[in-house]
Design an enzyme around this catalytic site. Structure first.
Site, PDB file in Angstrom:
ATOM      1  N   LYS A 173      10.299  62.130  74.839  1.00 52.31           N
ATOM      2  CA  LYS A 173       9.856  60.795  75.262  1.00 52.31           C
ATOM      3  C   LYS A 173      10.855  60.254  76.271  1.00 52.31           C
ATOM      4  O   LYS A 173      12.016  60.004  75.946  1.00 52.31           O
ATOM      5  CB  LYS A 173       9.744  59.834  74.075  1.00 52.31           C
ATOM      6  CG  LYS A 173       9.016  58.548  74.510  1.00 52.31           C
ATOM      7  CD  LYS A 173       9.096  57.442  73.492  1.00 52.31           C
ATOM      8  CE  LYS A 173      10.387  56.692  73.550  1.00 52.31           C
ATOM      9  NZ  LYS A 173      10.651  56.029  74.847  1.00 52.31           N
ATOM     10  N   GLU A 247      23.430  60.879  70.133  1.00 54.34           N
ATOM     11  CA  GLU A 247      24.423  60.639  71.192  1.00 54.34           C
ATOM     12  C   GLU A 247      24.307  59.172  71.572  1.00 54.34           C
ATOM     13  O   GLU A 247      23.371  58.778  72.271  1.00 54.34           O
ATOM     14  CB  GLU A 247      24.141  61.519  72.409  1.00 54.34           C
ATOM     15  CG  GLU A 247      24.155  63.007  72.125  1.00 54.34           C
ATOM     16  CD  GLU A 247      25.533  63.545  71.786  1.00 54.34           C
ATOM     17  OE1 GLU A 247      26.530  62.828  72.004  1.00 54.34           O
ATOM     18  OE2 GLU A 247      25.603  64.670  71.286  1.00 54.34           O
ATOM     19  N   CYS A 281      27.298  56.210  79.218  1.00 54.31           N
ATOM     20  CA  CYS A 281      27.783  56.161  77.827  1.00 54.31           C
ATOM     21  C   CYS A 281      29.273  56.400  77.769  1.00 54.31           C
ATOM     22  O   CYS A 281      29.945  55.904  76.882  1.00 54.31           O
ATOM     23  CB  CYS A 281      27.036  57.169  76.986  1.00 54.31           C
ATOM     24  SG  CYS A 281      27.105  58.804  77.677  1.00 54.31           S
ATOM     25  N   GLU A 379      29.916  47.270  73.641  1.00 54.17           N
ATOM     26  CA  GLU A 379      29.478  48.069  74.776  1.00 54.17           C
ATOM     27  C   GLU A 379      28.634  47.173  75.678  1.00 54.17           C
ATOM     28  O   GLU A 379      27.747  46.461  75.203  1.00 54.17           O
ATOM     29  CB  GLU A 379      28.640  49.261  74.328  1.00 54.17           C
ATOM     30  CG  GLU A 379      28.263  50.124  75.508  1.00 54.17           C
ATOM     31  CD  GLU A 379      27.310  51.259  75.179  1.00 54.17           C
ATOM     32  OE1 GLU A 379      26.416  51.049  74.350  1.00 54.17           O
ATOM     33  OE2 GLU A 379      27.462  52.328  75.777  1.00 54.17           O
TER      34      GLU A 379
HETATM   35  P1  NAD Z   1      17.803  52.233  73.429  1.00 59.50           P
HETATM   36  O1  NAD Z   1      18.423  52.719  72.173  1.00 59.50           O
HETATM   37  O2  NAD Z   1      17.272  50.875  73.497  1.00 59.50           O
HETATM   38  O3  NAD Z   1      16.583  53.182  73.880  1.00 59.50           O
HETATM   39  C1  NAD Z   1      16.737  54.568  73.965  1.00 59.50           C
HETATM   40  C2  NAD Z   1      15.394  55.227  73.766  1.00 59.50           C
HETATM   41  O4  NAD Z   1      14.934  54.994  72.448  1.00 59.50           O
HETATM   42  C3  NAD Z   1      14.284  54.724  74.696  1.00 59.50           C
HETATM   43  O5  NAD Z   1      13.529  55.834  75.128  1.00 59.50           O
HETATM   44  C4  NAD Z   1      13.456  53.835  73.784  1.00 59.50           C
HETATM   45  O6  NAD Z   1      12.114  53.732  74.167  1.00 59.50           O
HETATM   46  C5  NAD Z   1      13.576  54.564  72.467  1.00 59.50           C
HETATM   47  N1  NAD Z   1      13.297  53.741  71.289  1.00 59.50           N
HETATM   48  C6  NAD Z   1      13.451  52.411  71.142  1.00 59.50           C
HETATM   49  N2  NAD Z   1      13.134  52.047  69.867  1.00 59.50           N
HETATM   50  C7  NAD Z   1      12.757  53.170  69.219  1.00 59.50           C
HETATM   51  C8  NAD Z   1      12.336  53.452  67.877  1.00 59.50           C
HETATM   52  N3  NAD Z   1      12.211  52.499  66.954  1.00 59.50           N
HETATM   53  N4  NAD Z   1      12.087  54.743  67.547  1.00 59.50           N
HETATM   54  C9  NAD Z   1      12.226  55.725  68.451  1.00 59.50           C
HETATM   55  N5  NAD Z   1      12.598  55.518  69.736  1.00 59.50           N
HETATM   56  C10 NAD Z   1      12.884  54.258  70.119  1.00 59.50           C
HETATM   57  O7  NAD Z   1      18.913  52.513  74.529  1.00 59.50           O
HETATM   58  P2  NAD Z   1      18.897  51.999  76.023  1.00 59.50           P
HETATM   59  O8  NAD Z   1      19.276  50.565  75.984  1.00 59.50           O
HETATM   60  O9  NAD Z   1      17.677  52.438  76.725  1.00 59.50           O
HETATM   61  O10 NAD Z   1      20.101  52.882  76.605  1.00 59.50           O
HETATM   62  C11 NAD Z   1      21.401  52.524  76.564  1.00 59.50           C
HETATM   63  C12 NAD Z   1      22.128  53.130  75.388  1.00 59.50           C
HETATM   64  O11 NAD Z   1      22.150  54.553  75.453  1.00 59.50           O
HETATM   65  C13 NAD Z   1      23.574  52.726  75.404  1.00 59.50           C
HETATM   66  O12 NAD Z   1      24.012  52.359  74.123  1.00 59.50           O
HETATM   67  C14 NAD Z   1      24.280  53.983  75.877  1.00 59.50           C
HETATM   68  O13 NAD Z   1      25.617  54.054  75.584  1.00 59.50           O
HETATM   69  C15 NAD Z   1      23.473  55.030  75.256  1.00 59.50           C
HETATM   70  N6  NAD Z   1      23.715  56.337  75.921  1.00 59.50           N
HETATM   71  C16 NAD Z   1      24.402  57.309  75.267  1.00 59.50           C
HETATM   72  C17 NAD Z   1      24.668  58.530  75.889  1.00 59.50           C
HETATM   73  C18 NAD Z   1      25.417  59.630  75.194  1.00 59.50           C
HETATM   74  O14 NAD Z   1      25.232  60.767  75.555  1.00 59.50           O
HETATM   75  N7  NAD Z   1      26.219  59.357  74.203  1.00 59.50           N
HETATM   76  C19 NAD Z   1      24.212  58.749  77.181  1.00 59.50           C
HETATM   77  C20 NAD Z   1      23.529  57.740  77.821  1.00 59.50           C
HETATM   78  C21 NAD Z   1      23.274  56.539  77.167  1.00 59.50           C
END
Ligand code: NAD
Length: 487
Positions: A173, A247, A281, A379
């Site tokens: 997704k 992650e 991240c 963050e």
């Molecule tokens: P988010 O957690 O809001 O969303 C991430 C994904 O999860 C999206 O595709 C979203 O549609 C999906 N999602 C949302 N609710 C869900 C649910 N209930 N069930 C399943 N899927 C669901 O994150 P964001 O705000 O889009 O991205 C930023 C975050 O990602 C930051 O915290 C960042 O640090 C983290 N990040 C981590 C890494 C790593 O490798 N550690 C890399 C990049 C980003």
């Protein structure tokens, strides 16, 4: 308006609903995206499950799986300029960064192409006569991959590569923010010749994501995103008891000692926090700097931050692009204001520039007198650096570890023995010494605590998508005695 489709069971579809994607540089719609309904996710998981068992995939040799991945790597490399332009348009990440990153994404597929037929079982020197015991490494089944908006091609390569090398199938997704590059990538999967259902790519918000991760046929959820969503995912996995690899974010310390090469450290810190407009991240968002050099070092960073060219992300000379969403910028503005109220001193930036788009300037806050300010503890996922001075090595370690996160960290010092002590004492999944932000398909990547668990990259990631099957084979021709007859 450009038009994108989802990819399910080897076919391209319009999706249950259509939604517009905004160009973050202008704030105006530029493309129409397919939104998946829970029923689409169900179809995709069922297709992945059928493909997992079908001879077209399950009957392929590991070497043949590797060849498909190698073909995909070549196609990604050829399509890199187009994919980079799409990612830049849809997420605002500058073209200089997307071009370099996507070219490197091909290397991840190449690495896992080579690994596919090196995932080996084992033979055990078992402590019983007339027994052969060996271990088979088998793919776990259907993988659900979920990625956030930043670096979607990269973050999906570290899931698809090892999962496919291991023989799994996957439903991915894309984030509902900026899904264009991943939806376009589906065409390359198709062209590479993967059997229908082996890779499925859709997009949609939390509802679609929840339907995917809680599906009873999903065996492993590979998630990249924020800790709050991760909690939903872990709760959902209580239903299907799927494995999870998480992650998540970070509040990574970037530690500079007085004896460091300060020019190198300043360049690394600028890249560490302002690259991807801070939406990374591993952003080195907490500068811990030894007190004696703090003012000079912060002055050097300020000069670089103020000289950075902010502008159109598609322009090769731009150094800072917009944030991906307006919501993200509003969250950053809020935390910067709260931090100033808590005693943080604004050194540079902090004001939204006039004009269209979701821009926010490189910002530095001196929090030496406010080490508990929200910008130090939370963050932000934006171009905001919080500075805290320290006196001794012990203070540096204590401040570095004063966070529930534990993803990345950087240490700048010329003192070899101190570098080793810092490596040992910092609690994080990655320690970069006299460098920052280096990644490779060969090196594991991941964190502790609120930064999640599991590792992506390297051999261990491919093994994570396998289950061990223990096989016992009796080699004796003597009949097994009847256990109920006394001898
Ligand atoms: P988010 O957690 O809001 O969303 C991430 C994904 O999860 C999206 O595709 C979203 O549609 C999906 N999602 C949302 N609710 C869900 C649910 N209930 N069930 C399943 N899927 C669901 O994150 P964001 O705000 O889009 O991205 C930023 C975050 O990602 C930051 O915290 C960042 O640090 C983290 N990040 C981590 C890494 C790593 O490798 N550690 C890399 C990049 C980003």
């Amino acid at each position: 308006m450009e038009h994108f489709r989802q990819y399910v069971d080897g076919a391209f579809e319009e999706g249950a609903v259509r939604f517009a994607s905004l160009d973050p540089a202008t704030g105006t719609p530029w493309a129409e995206m397919p939104g998946a309904a829970p029923a689409d996710m169900d179809r995709a998981v069922r297709a992945a499950d059928r493909a997992f068992h079908a001879p077209a995939w399950a009957g392929l040799s590991a070497t043949a799986r590797g060849r498909l991945l190698a073909r995909l790597a070549d196609l990604v490399q050829e399509a890199a300029p187009r994919l980079a332009a799409l990612e830049t348009r849809d997420t605002g990440k500058i073209i200089r960064e997307t071009t370099a990153q996507i070219a490197y994404v091909a290397e991840y597929y190449r690495y896992y192409a080579g690994l596919a037929d090196k995932i080996e079982g084992a033979h055990l020197p078992i402590d019983k006569p007339d027994m052969e015991v060996w271990l088979r490494r088998e793919p776990v089944g259907v993988v659900a991959g979920i990625v956030p908006w930043n670096s979607q091609l990269f973050l999906s390569a570290v899931k698809l590569g090892p999962a496919l090398a291991a023989g799994c199938t996957i439903v991915l997704k894309a984030s509902e923010e900026g899904p264009a590059p991943l939806l376009a990538f589906a065409e390359l999967v198709h062209e590479a010749g993967f059997p229908p259902g082996v890779v499925n790519i859709l997009t949609g918000g939390p509802e679609a994501g929840a339907a995917l991760v809680s599906h009873p046929l999903v065996a492993h959820v590979a998630f990249t995103g924020g800790p709050q969503t991760a909690r939903h995912i872990v709760r959902a996995s209580a239903e299907n008891l799927a494995r999870t690899s998480l992650e998540l974010g970070g509040k990574s310390p970037f530690i500079v000692f007085e004896d460091a090469d300060l020019d190198s450290a300043a360049n690394a810190q600028v890249a560490g926090i302002f690259a991807a407009t801070g939406q990374s991240c591993v952003a080195g968002s907490r500068l811990l700097v030894q007190r004696g050099i703090k003012d000079a070092f912060v002055a050097a960073l300020t000069a670089k931050a103020e000289a950075a060219r902010i502008g159109a992300p598609g322009d090769m000379t731009t150094e800072i692009g917009p944030l991906c969403t307006l919501r993200q910028r509003e969250a950053i503005e809020r935390i910067v204001a709260q931090s100033q109220q808590a005693g943080a001193r604004l050194v540079t930036g902090g004001t939204v520039p006039a004009g269209e788009g979701f821009f926010y300037p490189p910002t530095i806050l001196d929090c030496t007198d406010a080490p508990e300010a929200p910008c130090v503890t939370q963050e932000m996922f934006g171009p905001v650096l919080s500075v805290v001075a320290f006196d001794t090595e012990e203070d540096a370690v204590r401040l570095a570890n004063a966070t529930p996160y534990g993803l990345a960290s950087g240490v700048f010092t010329q003192n070899l023995t101190r570098a080793h002590r810092m490596v040992r004492n910092i609690r994080a999944g990655i320690v970069w010494v006299n460098t920052y932000r280096a990644v490779s398909p060969i090196a594991p990547f991941g964190g502790h605590g609120l930064s999640g668990h599991g590792r992506e990259g390297g051999l261990a990631a491919a093994l994570d998508y396998t289950a061990v099957k223990t096989v016992w084979l009796r080699t004796s021709d003597d009949p097994i005695p009847d256990p109920f007859v006394m001898r």
